[in-house]
Design a protein around this motif. Structure first.
Motif, PDB file in Angstrom:
ATOM      1  N   LEU A   1      64.366  13.930  76.309  1.00 45.42           N
ATOM      2  CA  LEU A   1      64.090  13.816  74.855  1.00 45.42           C
ATOM      3  C   LEU A   1      63.353  15.138  74.352  1.00 45.42           C
ATOM      4  O   LEU A   1      62.597  15.780  75.205  1.00 45.42           O
ATOM      5  N   THR A   2      63.318  15.406  73.000  1.00 42.73           N
ATOM      6  CA  THR A   2      62.276  16.419  72.557  1.00 42.73           C
ATOM      7  C   THR A   2      60.710  15.910  72.526  1.00 42.73           C
ATOM      8  O   THR A   2      60.750  14.538  72.599  1.00 42.73           O
ATOM      9  N   LEU A   3      59.819  16.571  72.442  1.00 38.53           N
ATOM     10  CA  LEU A   3      58.468  15.953  72.357  1.00 38.53           C
ATOM     11  C   LEU A   3      58.353  14.994  71.176  1.00 38.53           C
ATOM     12  O   LEU A   3      57.540  14.175  71.151  1.00 38.53           O
ATOM     13  N   GLY A   4      58.949  15.639  69.945  1.00 37.61           N
ATOM     14  CA  GLY A   4      59.031  14.789  68.670  1.00 37.61           C
ATOM     15  C   GLY A   4      59.791  13.410  69.089  1.00 37.61           C
ATOM     16  O   GLY A   4      59.138  12.368  68.583  1.00 37.61           O
ATOM     17  N   ALA A   5      60.794  13.471  69.803  1.00 38.75           N
ATOM     18  CA  ALA A   5      61.550  12.201  70.039  1.00 38.75           C
ATOM     19  C   ALA A   5      60.724  11.444  71.054  1.00 38.75           C
ATOM     20  O   ALA A   5      60.641   9.997  70.780  1.00 38.75           O
ATOM     21  N   TRP A   6      60.158  11.965  72.086  1.00 37.84           N
ATOM     22  CA  TRP A   6      59.042  11.100  72.818  1.00 37.84           C
ATOM     23  C   TRP A   6      58.099  10.432  72.023  1.00 37.84           C
ATOM     24  O   TRP A   6      57.648   9.438  72.294  1.00 37.84           O
ATOM     25  N   ALA A   7      57.575  11.253  71.092  1.00 40.19           N
ATOM     26  CA  ALA A   7      56.569  10.584  70.253  1.00 40.19           C
ATOM     27  C   ALA A   7      56.852   9.365  69.323  1.00 40.19           C
ATOM     28  O   ALA A   7      56.211   8.404  69.312  1.00 40.19           O
ATOM     29  N   ALA A   8      57.956   9.564  68.925  1.00 38.61           N
ATOM     30  CA  ALA A   8      58.681   8.615  68.190  1.00 38.61           C
ATOM     31  C   ALA A   8      59.197   7.342  68.696  1.00 38.61           C
ATOM     32  O   ALA A   8      58.992   6.088  68.326  1.00 38.61           O
ATOM     33  N   ASP A   9      59.985   7.640  69.977  1.00 38.94           N
ATOM     34  CA  ASP A   9      60.318   6.281  70.612  1.00 38.94           C
ATOM     35  C   ASP A   9      59.326   5.733  71.620  1.00 38.94           C
ATOM     36  O   ASP A   9      59.324   4.392  71.749  1.00 38.94           O
ATOM     37  N   GLY A  10      58.542   6.735  72.378  1.00 36.83           N
ATOM     38  CA  GLY A  10      57.766   6.077  73.231  1.00 36.83           C
ATOM     39  C   GLY A  10      56.084   5.887  72.811  1.00 36.83           C
ATOM     40  O   GLY A  10      55.875   4.706  72.917  1.00 36.83           O
ATOM     41  N   LEU A  11      55.593   6.760  72.062  1.00 37.35           N
ATOM     42  CA  LEU A  11      54.097   6.420  71.646  1.00 37.35           C
ATOM     43  C   LEU A  11      54.063   5.294  70.450  1.00 37.35           C
ATOM     44  O   LEU A  11      53.226   4.732  70.641  1.00 37.35           O
TER      45      LEU A  11
ATOM     46  N   PHE B   1      52.339  11.138  67.063  1.00 41.01           N
ATOM     47  CA  PHE B   1      53.523  10.830  66.303  1.00 41.01           C
ATOM     48  C   PHE B   1      53.255  11.585  64.883  1.00 41.01           C
ATOM     49  O   PHE B   1      54.220  12.494  64.701  1.00 41.01           O
ATOM     50  N   ALA B   2      52.136  11.613  64.242  1.00 37.05           N
ATOM     51  CA  ALA B   2      52.017  12.237  62.852  1.00 37.05           C
ATOM     52  C   ALA B   2      52.086  13.570  63.217  1.00 37.05           C
ATOM     53  O   ALA B   2      52.546  14.350  62.195  1.00 37.05           O
ATOM     54  N   PHE B   3      51.459  14.184  63.950  1.00 37.51           N
ATOM     55  CA  PHE B   3      51.293  15.601  64.300  1.00 37.51           C
ATOM     56  C   PHE B   3      52.857  16.201  64.346  1.00 37.51           C
ATOM     57  O   PHE B   3      53.029  17.151  63.905  1.00 37.51           O
ATOM     58  N   PHE B   4      53.525  15.465  65.325  1.00 36.61           N
ATOM     59  CA  PHE B   4      54.839  15.896  65.208  1.00 36.61           C
ATOM     60  C   PHE B   4      55.841  15.491  64.119  1.00 36.61           C
ATOM     61  O   PHE B   4      57.037  16.312  63.895  1.00 36.61           O
ATOM     62  N   ALA B   5      55.473  14.607  63.437  1.00 34.58           N
ATOM     63  CA  ALA B   5      56.596  14.154  62.402  1.00 34.58           C
ATOM     64  C   ALA B   5      55.953  14.795  60.826  1.00 34.58           C
ATOM     65  O   ALA B   5      56.917  14.806  60.031  1.00 34.58           O
ATOM     66  N   ALA B   6      54.746  14.975  60.747  1.00 34.46           N
ATOM     67  CA  ALA B   6      54.420  15.407  59.588  1.00 34.46           C
ATOM     68  C   ALA B   6      54.325  17.103  59.149  1.00 34.46           C
ATOM     69  O   ALA B   6      54.530  17.584  58.133  1.00 34.46           O
ATOM     70  N   GLY B   7      54.762  17.726  60.235  1.00 38.76           N
ATOM     71  CA  GLY B   7      54.861  18.974  60.070  1.00 38.76           C
ATOM     72  C   GLY B   7      56.091  19.512  59.246  1.00 38.76           C
ATOM     73  O   GLY B   7      57.388  19.326  59.753  1.00 38.76           O
ATOM     74  N   VAL B   8      55.995  20.064  58.353  1.00 36.89           N
ATOM     75  CA  VAL B   8      57.175  20.533  57.488  1.00 36.89           C
ATOM     76  C   VAL B   8      56.901  21.752  56.773  1.00 36.89           C
ATOM     77  O   VAL B   8      55.682  22.212  56.026  1.00 36.89           O
ATOM     78  N   SER B   9      57.794  22.885  56.827  1.00 34.40           N
ATOM     79  CA  SER B   9      57.693  23.991  56.004  1.00 34.40           C
ATOM     80  C   SER B   9      58.071  23.950  54.564  1.00 34.40           C
ATOM     81  O   SER B   9      58.860  23.747  54.266  1.00 34.40           O
ATOM     82  N   LEU B  10      56.967  23.858  53.841  1.00 33.29           N
ATOM     83  CA  LEU B  10      56.961  23.843  52.213  1.00 33.29           C
ATOM     84  C   LEU B  10      57.636  24.695  51.651  1.00 33.29           C
ATOM     85  O   LEU B  10      58.273  24.672  50.697  1.00 33.29           O
ATOM     86  N   GLY B  11      57.637  26.166  51.862  1.00 34.80           N
ATOM     87  CA  GLY B  11      58.353  27.080  51.365  1.00 34.80           C
ATOM     88  C   GLY B  11      57.824  27.482  50.044  1.00 34.80           C
ATOM     89  O   GLY B  11      58.470  28.244  49.287  1.00 34.80           O
ATOM     90  N   GLY B  12      56.505  27.343  49.863  1.00 37.85           N
ATOM     91  CA  GLY B  12      55.748  27.516  48.785  1.00 37.85           C
ATOM     92  C   GLY B  12      56.246  27.006  47.434  1.00 37.85           C
ATOM     93  O   GLY B  12      56.761  25.919  47.564  1.00 37.85           O
ATOM     94  N   ALA B  13      55.662  27.314  46.341  1.00 33.53           N
ATOM     95  CA  ALA B  13      56.337  26.755  45.116  1.00 33.53           C
ATOM     96  C   ALA B  13      57.936  26.745  45.020  1.00 33.53           C
ATOM     97  O   ALA B  13      58.109  25.572  44.322  1.00 33.53           O
ATOM     98  N   GLU B  14      58.470  27.287  45.235  1.00 36.90           N
ATOM     99  CA  GLU B  14      59.919  27.556  45.205  1.00 36.90           C
ATOM    100  C   GLU B  14      60.533  26.391  46.169  1.00 36.90           C
ATOM    101  O   GLU B  14      61.455  25.651  45.850  1.00 36.90           O
ATOM    102  N   GLY B  15      59.888  26.274  47.141  1.00 37.31           N
ATOM    103  CA  GLY B  15      60.547  25.222  48.229  1.00 37.31           C
ATOM    104  C   GLY B  15      60.051  23.644  47.618  1.00 37.31           C
ATOM    105  O   GLY B  15      60.654  22.939  47.738  1.00 37.31           O
ATOM    106  N   LEU B  16      58.770  23.684  47.030  1.00 35.51           N
ATOM    107  CA  LEU B  16      58.457  22.501  46.514  1.00 35.51           C
ATOM    108  C   LEU B  16      59.250  21.960  45.140  1.00 35.51           C
ATOM    109  O   LEU B  16      59.814  20.860  45.174  1.00 35.51           O
TER     110      LEU B  16
END
Length: 442
Positions: free
Chosen positions: A78-88, A296-311
């Motif tokens: 599993l990826t580290l993100g999946a380990w955090a979601a499924d395991g932790l 889990f939050a560290f791996f789940a909350a990371g999102v590239s906002l893409g600036g004002a255009e992305g938002l």
């Protein structure tokens, strides 16, 4: 025939004080959750900063790094993100299982009449946001409505952290209601995950889950605390649940339910002290609040906002709007209206020290959804899917708006809360127990 528990509300006061011991226990839990909420905030903020920095590639590379293996044909790469979601998160839901069982076995909510209110409110707080999300996304197609459960969850750690920041003297009865509401909400969320977000079930692996789970239950029923025995059984339960296709966090709840709350007669009975559930909760809660959920939050909350255009693009998407409206409007409407209807049907009255606006403030706090909302988003659309960024922006924005609105309202009520708190904690005879609890019991 069993009496209707709703009838037991007739003539009673909603949100009336529980016992002094229960109030102390809830206060202790909330203090721990406050610390966990602060760590959670830091972890989520760090993820957002890193994901939108010049070094964002390294963040997503770390999240998507695969580790594990395929021992005995098991699918544990599993990826580290999946380990955090499924395991932790299984650790987090183990604590949820312990807390929920204690509430209904030894807490004030063992009374069906008292338990009916937070359960009904939790159901209302899930149904309305789900309906709002479906209404907003129904025209999109392509499986957009699959995320209907995303805005239905409440994050107790964040909610309590908000209470700590605004320094409110919230009455203990409402604090108990918030805690119990969130715990029941988590149980319903796990049920939703197991029923609606399980596609392919390996019946053989699911049947084998009963073997280590039963052995674990037998051990804890005999008050065995040896980690070298219980931990392998818990891990085996988790692995088989993961292999079955049912989300592995369900294993955490089942393991929590297996732990006894009250001491047996052979162990000296309830008078001999707390049961094994309280012992495990004392040991595991810091691990859950301080490590499992923040990672889990560290791996789940990371999102590239893409600036004002992305938002702008994100908030124009029905999925983002459905999540925001579900959390900000759906949660408080569902919880508050359910409570009002229950009061009207049963002719129960609100505790004299409270006002309905106080209940509305708590209902707004319940709109802070983070941990379980992000988890359901991953299950609904897939990690790193095209809709993943819309889910994260929607959850973060909805939770932030709910927190701000609740904070404004509760700050306005702070003077009234302080007066109620001073009344509750008055101890004229200095015996260590507030007089209001003694007066209620006399």
């Amino acid at each position: 025939m069993t009496a209707n528990p709703l009838r037991r509300f007739a003539g009673q006061e909603l949100f009336s004080r529980g016992s002094w011991s229960e109030t102390n226990r809830v206060a202790s839990i909330l203090r721990k959750e406050t610390v966990g909420g602060a760590i959670l905030l830091v972890a989520a903020a760090a993820a957002l900063v890193w994901a939108n920095s010049p070094w964002s590639t390294s963040y997503f590379g770390l999240r998507d790094l695969e580790i594990g293996g395929e021992p005995f044909g098991l699918h544990l790469t599993l990826t580290l993100g999946a380990w955090a979601a499924d395991g932790l998160l299984a650790v987090f839901f183990f604590v949820v299982g312990l807390e929920l069982k204690r509430e209904f076995v030894a807490g004030d909510l063992r009374d069906p009449g008292r338990a009916a209110l937070p359960i009904a409110a939790a159901v209302g707080g899930m149904v309305v946001p789900a309906l709002i999300f479906v209404a907003v996304t129904a025209h999109v197609g392509d499986g957009a409505t699959r995320g209907w459960a995303i805005p239905t969850a409440t994050d107790i750690a964040f909610a309590v952290a908000v209470l700590a920041v605004i320094s409110t003297h919230l009455p203990s009865a409402l604090r108990t209601f918030l805690l119990t509401l969130a715990v029941v909400d988590d149980l319903l969320a796990v049920t939703v995950i197991a029923v609606f977000y399980t596609e392919d079930i390996n019946v053989g692996a699911l049947a084998l889950v009963l073997v280590p789970l039963t052995l674990f239950a037998l051990c804890v029923q005999r008050r065995i605390r040896s980690w070298w025995l219980l931990l392998p059984l818990a891990l085996a339960t988790w692995v088989l649940m993961h292999e079955s296709g049912v989300h592995a966090t369900v294993a955490g709840v089942l393991l929590g339910f297996a732990v006894p709350v009250v001491r047996s007669a052979a162990a000296g009975g309830p008078e001999a002290g707390p049961g094994l559930a309280e012992h495990f909760e004392h040991r595991i809660r810091p691990l859950s609040a301080g490590i499992a959920v923040p990672v889990f939050a560290f791996f789940a909350a990371g999102v590239s906002l893409g600036g004002a255009e992305g938002l702008t693009r994100a908030f124009a998407d029905p999925i983002t709007l459905g999540i925001v409206l579900g959390l900000v409007a759906g949660k408080p409407i569902g919880i508050f209206l359910t409570t009002r209807v229950l009061a009207a049907v049963t002719r129960a009255t609100l505790d004299a020290s409270l006002r309905w606006i106080d209940v509305l403030g708590i209902s707004m706090l319940a709109g802070i959804g983070f941990t379980v909302s992000l988890l359901i988003g991953d299950l609904a659309y897939g990690i790193a899917s095209n809709r993943d960024e819309f889910v994260k922006i929607g959850v973060l924005a909805g939770s932030l708006i709910s927190a701000v609105l609740a904070a404004v309202l509760l700050r306005l009520r702070n003077r009234q809360y302080r007066a109620i708190w001073e009344l509750e904690t008055a101890d004229a005879d200095r015996d260590g127990v507030p007089d209001v609890y003694q007066a209620r019991q006399d």
